[in-house]
Design an enzyme around this catalytic site. Structure first.
Site, PDB file in Angstrom:
ATOM      1  CG  HIS A 205      -2.308   0.575   0.837  1.00 51.61           C
ATOM      2  ND1 HIS A 205      -3.439   0.395   1.603  1.00 51.61           N
ATOM      3  CD2 HIS A 205      -2.723   1.339  -0.217  1.00 51.61           C
ATOM      4  CE1 HIS A 205      -4.465   1.004   1.047  1.00 51.61           C
ATOM      5  NE2 HIS A 205      -4.058   1.587  -0.056  1.00 51.61           N
TER       6      HIS A 205
ATOM      7  CG  ASP B 296      -5.993  -0.151   4.807  1.00 49.49           C
ATOM      8  OD1 ASP B 296      -5.862  -1.117   5.574  1.00 49.49           O
ATOM      9  OD2 ASP B 296      -5.040   0.370   4.191  1.00 49.49           O
TER      10      ASP B 296
ATOM     11  CG  HIS C 182      -3.923  -1.556   8.998  1.00 49.93           C
ATOM     12  ND1 HIS C 182      -4.124  -2.538   8.048  1.00 49.93           N
ATOM     13  CD2 HIS C 182      -3.498  -2.194  10.118  1.00 49.93           C
ATOM     14  CE1 HIS C 182      -3.831  -3.723   8.580  1.00 49.93           C
ATOM     15  NE2 HIS C 182      -3.459  -3.539   9.832  1.00 49.93           N
TER      16      HIS C 182
ATOM     17  CG  ASP D 239      -2.214   2.391   5.755  1.00 52.82           C
ATOM     18  OD1 ASP D 239      -1.799   1.680   6.687  1.00 52.82           O
ATOM     19  OD2 ASP D 239      -2.704   1.926   4.716  1.00 52.82           O
TER      20      ASP D 239
ATOM     21  CG  HIS E 151       2.505  -1.642   4.487  1.00 54.32           C
ATOM     22  ND1 HIS E 151       2.181  -2.962   4.297  1.00 54.32           N
ATOM     23  CD2 HIS E 151       2.794  -1.534   5.809  1.00 54.32           C
ATOM     24  CE1 HIS E 151       2.260  -3.626   5.441  1.00 54.32           C
ATOM     25  NE2 HIS E 151       2.631  -2.765   6.368  1.00 54.32           N
TER      26      HIS E 151
ATOM     27  CG  ASP F 222      -4.841  -2.961   2.397  1.00 54.72           C
ATOM     28  OD1 ASP F 222      -4.931  -4.204   2.486  1.00 54.72           O
ATOM     29  OD2 ASP F 222      -3.865  -2.320   2.815  1.00 54.72           O
TER      30      ASP F 222
ATOM     31  CG  ASP G 184      -5.710  -4.732   5.393  1.00 55.02           C
ATOM     32  OD1 ASP G 184      -6.507  -3.812   5.147  1.00 55.02           O
ATOM     33  OD2 ASP G 184      -4.539  -4.518   5.771  1.00 55.02           O
TER      34      ASP G 184
ATOM     35  CD  GLU H  39      -0.216  -4.114   1.797  1.00 57.79           C
ATOM     36  OE1 GLU H  39       0.270  -5.251   1.924  1.00 57.79           O
ATOM     37  OE2 GLU H  39       0.412  -3.068   2.043  1.00 57.79           O
TER      38      GLU H  39
END
Length: 308
Positions: free
Chosen positions: A99, A126, A128, A130, A143, A228, A230, A273
């Protein structure tokens, strides 16, 4: 909706420690993303993989950082490539890659939006947030820094300047469920819109998305979507280096993509990712191809069916 699309491969793996994300673009192509979009009526031009030849040696006071020189080089190259693709008038699809690639792609498309006199918005799908900087990251995994970078936060001296930072209030983080203390405090200090999985469970994914899309539309904005792997629950999308339980279901992800397609607001997208090394017979690559197709206008009537 169909128009012209340029595809950029971003085989970036410098932002994470586990190998495999550099194979992501090839896996998406093998899953048929180019042919799928063409079947939907898009004029698709696959520009191949962006390349990085000159990797600077960069020292930094944070000893945890790794892959800094490579990530800086990738950011510069992807910023230029995304800007050129957007300036050509094409819808930009970037296939990754970890990412960190979005540090470059978002900065590139935002530069073109500024030239048009239109605001750039970003939907960040995502687990997260980030939003670490080079100084605050403990893991050293780059990332985890792109949102902080392309919104113009300080602490990125080795990186190329962001010509036109995306205002924090133009960013929506959707699907979060793994945010460390430093990131949580930083989020509270910004104007970013964010919705974690609990809110999505309670209110529904389309309800939390709709307000953001209305803001983009009212501002006459251009919308970049950064997906992403995830964002999805690892039970359905195993090919990810940083799995976090409790993610979006397949139908929730499809709904998001279908609503984004209906909105007509999206002008560029990243898929990040994907780690084929961790996949199960291409399961995640095929799922991502379907999600991209829905963003580009696929309906259930156009989706392939399994044989019985």
């Amino acid at each position: 909706m169909a128009g012209r699309c340029q595809i950029l491969g971003a085989p970036v793996d410098s932002g994470a420690r586990a190998p495999g994300c550099e194979m992501g673009p090839a896996a998406m192509r093998a899953a048929g993303v180019v042919a799928t979009l063409a079947e939907l009526g898009w004029d698709v031009e696959d520009l191949g993989d962006v390349r990085v030849d000159d990797v600077p040696a960069i020292a930094h006071s944070n000893p945890a950082l790794h892959g800094l020189g490579e990530t800086v080089a990738w950011t510069r190259a992807l910023m230029d490539a995304a800007y050129a693709a957007a300036r050509s008038g094409a819808y930009v699809l970037c296939l990754g890659g970890d990412h960190s690639l979005s540090a470059g792609t978002v900065a590139g498309v935002a530069k073109y939006a500024a030239e048009l006199g239109r605001p750039q918005f970003v939907l960040w799908l995502d687990a997260h947030s980030d939003i670490h900087t080079l100084d605050t990251t403990v893991s050293g995994n780059l990332h985890g820094i792109p949102v902080a970078y392309f919104t113009g936060q300080s602490g990125f001296d080795p990186f190329p300047d962001v010509p036109h930072p995306v205002p924090a209030g133009n960013v929506c983080l959707l699907g979060m469920r793994s945010v460390d203390t430093a990131e949580g405090e930083r989020l509270k200090e910004t104007a970013m819109e964010f919705h974690d999985m609990r809110e999505i469970d309670v209110r529904g994914v389309l309800v939390v998305l709709e307000g953001f899309l209305q803001r983009v539309s009212a501002a006459g904005g251009r919308l970049h979507v950064s997906l992403d792997v995830d964002f999805l629950d690892p039970g359905i999308a195993p090919a990810v280096t940083t799995p976090v339980a409790g993610g979006a279901t397949l139908r929730e992800a499809q709904l998001v993509m279908e609503r984004l397609s209906d909105s007509g607001l999206v002008t560029s997208v990243d898929v990040a990712e994907l780690n084929p090394f961790l996949d199960e017979r291409g399961r995640t690559s095929k799922m991502l191809t379907d999600l991209v197709a829905r963003l580009f206008g696929r309906t259930f009537l156009e989706a392939p069916t399994s044989t019985t």
